[in-house]
Structures are given as structure tokens and as C-alpha cells.
Design an enzyme around this catalytic site. Structure first.
Site, mmCIF file in Angstrom:
data_model
loop_
_atom_site.group_PDB
_atom_site.id
_atom_site.type_symbol
_atom_site.label_atom_id
_atom_site.label_comp_id
_atom_site.label_asym_id
_atom_site.label_seq_id
_atom_site.Cartn_x
_atom_site.Cartn_y
_atom_site.Cartn_z
ATOM 1 N N GLU A 194 40.140 37.326 29.005
ATOM 2 C CA GLU A 194 40.508 38.878 29.586
ATOM 3 C C GLU A 194 40.360 39.699 28.782
ATOM 4 O O GLU A 194 39.898 41.099 28.914
ATOM 5 C CB GLU A 194 42.020 38.680 30.220
ATOM 6 C CG GLU A 194 42.397 39.871 31.214
ATOM 7 C CD GLU A 194 42.952 41.113 30.179
ATOM 8 O OE1 GLU A 194 43.191 42.017 30.777
ATOM 9 O OE2 GLU A 194 43.137 40.767 29.033
ATOM 10 N N ASP A 217 50.199 40.653 35.045
ATOM 11 C CA ASP A 217 49.738 40.823 33.573
ATOM 12 C C ASP A 217 50.749 42.003 33.136
ATOM 13 O O ASP A 217 51.794 42.296 33.873
ATOM 14 C CB ASP A 217 48.268 41.682 33.493
ATOM 15 C CG ASP A 217 47.825 41.440 31.988
ATOM 16 O OD1 ASP A 217 48.531 41.317 30.949
ATOM 17 O OD2 ASP A 217 46.375 41.417 31.851
HETATM 18 CO CO CO Z 1 46.156 42.602 26.617
HETATM 19 ZN ZN ZN Z 2 47.026 41.188 29.451
#
Ligand code: CO
Ligand code: ZN
Length: 329
Positions: A194, A217
Site C-alpha cells: 500500500e 486505514d
Molecule cells: Co501509511
Molecule cells: Zn496506511
């Protein structure tokens, strides 16, 4: 809060592209709750929970990888020069420590500069791993490293390296554990890479071909001294994304999360993040497009070795998601 699990998740090695160890930690924990489990070619761990048939196909993603560094050059005296893996700011490195995959730990410091007030760049930094020469340096060019930052609980606050995004992995694991049944066909994705371009979630979402995608997240907050104005605070509830610098959350997903928060009665905040994005930005653009959104855990000092979250936000995020996934759309 399962602090032992959180400690294991936050401390395990896993810079982007090197997620084998963290995946090996997560896999046996989630396997008992899977109807089907697989690892995609780029390393994402995918747990499938079959729905009752009336619902949508929903992909939920939290990334396993962490920001880190990579050795680029070993000096004659054994000092290690390095580049970043993901968004690493030099100011967050100096005085901290780096740990390499083989356990070698070193101090990150900065060259003496004539103008000590000027902001250093990564090329001014080096790691002292205790070597005295290139020959006895236990680190080789190309070795990846992680930052060092132990887990500490201070009242309701939790401080550790890599809350981004092992706290998201923690939320997904708890939801998997606590979810009894769902009308929806659910894919829990522990994604890779990511931090260097959303690679794992992008490719895994293509394979799943979901109706809806949600990333879990961290997001920044506006509650520290001279922070950018931002209506997200630590401890005021999980944040439901409206927009970040990579996407606009689909109103369908945003409203689904708001409705779930109201139904279960947990506090929530609306998030507009001006710098940064998540796996959701990639997942919304696969195939012909996927309505996507994000449930965020407010986090101070993101991308430093001491990222701070509030325990209640984590617990409320789990409750919110459980309700959202049990509601028919
Ligand atoms: Co990050
Ligand atoms: Zn992240």
C-alpha cells in the site's frame, strides 16, 4: 482490547514488498474464521466469508505492509546509507533506530552539516549498526529495514510504530472473530505494498470483482499544536471518509457507514484528508469501477515510529463495521 495481539501485529517485520513475516502471523489467526483463504500473486492474504446469498459482494482491505527503508550503500567505515520505502520524513528518523530482517539494529543519525538549521534530506542520514568496516557490516545493499517503536498504553492512548496500518489489520481480525452471519459475501483482504502505490489491493480487487470496497486505514488529525485545520480528533470516534487526496468516497459507502454508526450508537466523525490516500483509491478504479469508501482510525504522528491512536476509536470502529456488514443494502 487485545494488547498482546496488537503488540504482535505492530512489531512484526513487514516493509512494503516484504510482507512474508506479518502474513505468517495473521494467517493462523484468521484461518479458523475463513470459508476459503488464499494468497494472491503479490502477497495479499484474502479471507472469504460466504454470505447468505441476498447481499452484495464486499471487499474490506487493511494493509499489512509498513513504511521502511532500504540499504543503498555501505561506507568504507561500515555506515549504512539508505533510501525510503514509502513516505519517510528525515525529521522522523534522526535519533531513532532501524531494524533489518536479520535482526541487526542500528541508530539512524545525520551528518554534521554547516547549517544545522537546514532541513536534512535522506541522503544526509546514515545508520550506525556497530560495524567498523564494509567487510564486517552485517547489512548488505538491498536489505530492507523497519523503524523501531515499541507498543505502549498510556490511559486510553496506544502508541507504537506501524499503527498504520496494523491497527486496521487488528480491526479486520476482530470483525472476523465477532461476525456471526452476514447477508453479504465478504472478502477480508490483508493487502501488500500500500505504502508504495496500493499494489496489493489493486490487483486483489480485480480478482474479487466486488460490488463495494472499503478500506480500513488510519487518518491524520487536526488536534495537535498548529495542525492543519481538520475536523478529526483522537478519541471522538472512527472517521468516515468523504474525500482524501486520492479519491472521493462513493456516497453509497459513506452513507452506509454513517447509517451503521447511528444504528449502533457509536460516535463518528467525517473525514476530509488533504494529504494521503488509502487502498480504497485503487480498489474503486478496477474493472468498470467499484463504489468505494474508507473507515479510518484517527492517528497522530502518522509515518513516525510513534503513531498514536485511541482505544475507544478502535473499539467503536469494530462495532460500526460489524453492524454495517450485517445490514442489508
Ligand atoms: Co501509511
Ligand atoms: Zn496506511
Amino acid at each position: 482490547m487485545n494488547l498482546q495481539l496488537l503488540e504482535q501485529l505492530t512489531q512484526t517485520f513487514g516493509p512494503s514488498g516484504y510482507e512474508d513475516e506479518i502474513r505468517a502471523v495473521i494467517r493462523p489467526i484468521v484461518e479458523p474464521f475463513a470459508d476459503e483463504i488464499r494468497v494472491d500473486p503479490l502477497g495479499s492474504l484474502v479471507v472469504h466469508r460466504k454470505g447468505t446469498g441476498e447481499g452484495k459482494k464486499i471487499a474490506l482491505a487493511a494493509h499489512m505492509d509498513e513504511i521502511g527503508l532500504m540499504a543503498t550503500y555501505i561506507e568504507e567505515k561500515g555506515y549504512v546509507r539508505f533510501t525510503s520505502i514509502g513516505g519517510v520524513r528525515p525529521v522522523n528518523c534522526i535519533g531513532g533506530r532501524a531494524r533489518f530482517a536479520n535482526g541487526t539494529t542500528g541508530v539512524i543519525h545525520v551528518e554534521r552539516r554547516d547549517d544545522a538549521t537546514a532541513m536534512p534530506e535522506l541522503r544526509h542520514l546514515y545508520i550506525d549498526v556497530g560495524a567498523t568496516s564494509r567487510a564486517d557490516c552485517p547489512v548488505a545493499v538491498g536489505d530492507p529495514g523497519q523503524f523501531v517503536g515499541p507498543l505502549v498504553r498510556q490511559g486510553q492512548r496506544l502508541i507504537s510504530k506501524t499503527m498504520d496500518d496494523r491497527i486496521g489489520c487488528y480491526v479486520l481480525i476482530e470483525v472476523l472473530r465477532q461476525l456471526t452471519d452476514s447477508p453479504h459475501d465478504l472478502y477480508f483482504v490483508f493487502s501488500t505494498q500500500e505504502e508504495i502505490g496500493l499494489a496489493g489491493a489493486r490487483t486483489t480487487a480485480f480478482r474479487i470483482d466486488p460490488d463495494i470496497a472499503i478500506s480500513i486505514d488510519v487518518t491524520g488529525t487536526g488536534d495537535t499544536p498548529k495542525a492543519l485545520p481538520m475536523a478529526v480528533e483522537l478519541g471522538k470516534g472512527p472517521a468516515i471518509k468523504v474525500k482524501d487526496s486520492g479519491m472521493i468516497a462513493h456516497p453509497l459507502v459513506r452513507d452506509m457507514l454513517v447509517a451503521a454508526a447511528q444504528k449502533v450508537g457509536v460516535p463518528y466523525q467525517m473525514e476530509i484528508l488533504v494529504g494521503g490516500s488509502t487502498d480504497a483509491a485503487a480498489m474503486q478504479l478496477v474493472r468498470s469501477g467499484v463504489p468505494s469508501g474508507c473507515l479510518s482510525i484517527p492517528c497522530r504522528f502518522v509515518h513516525s515510529p510513534s503513531e498514536m491512536v485511541d482505544e475507544t476509536d478502535v473499539e467503536h470502529a469494530i462495532a460500526l463495521l460489524l453492524t454495517a456488514l450485517q445490514t442489508t443494502l
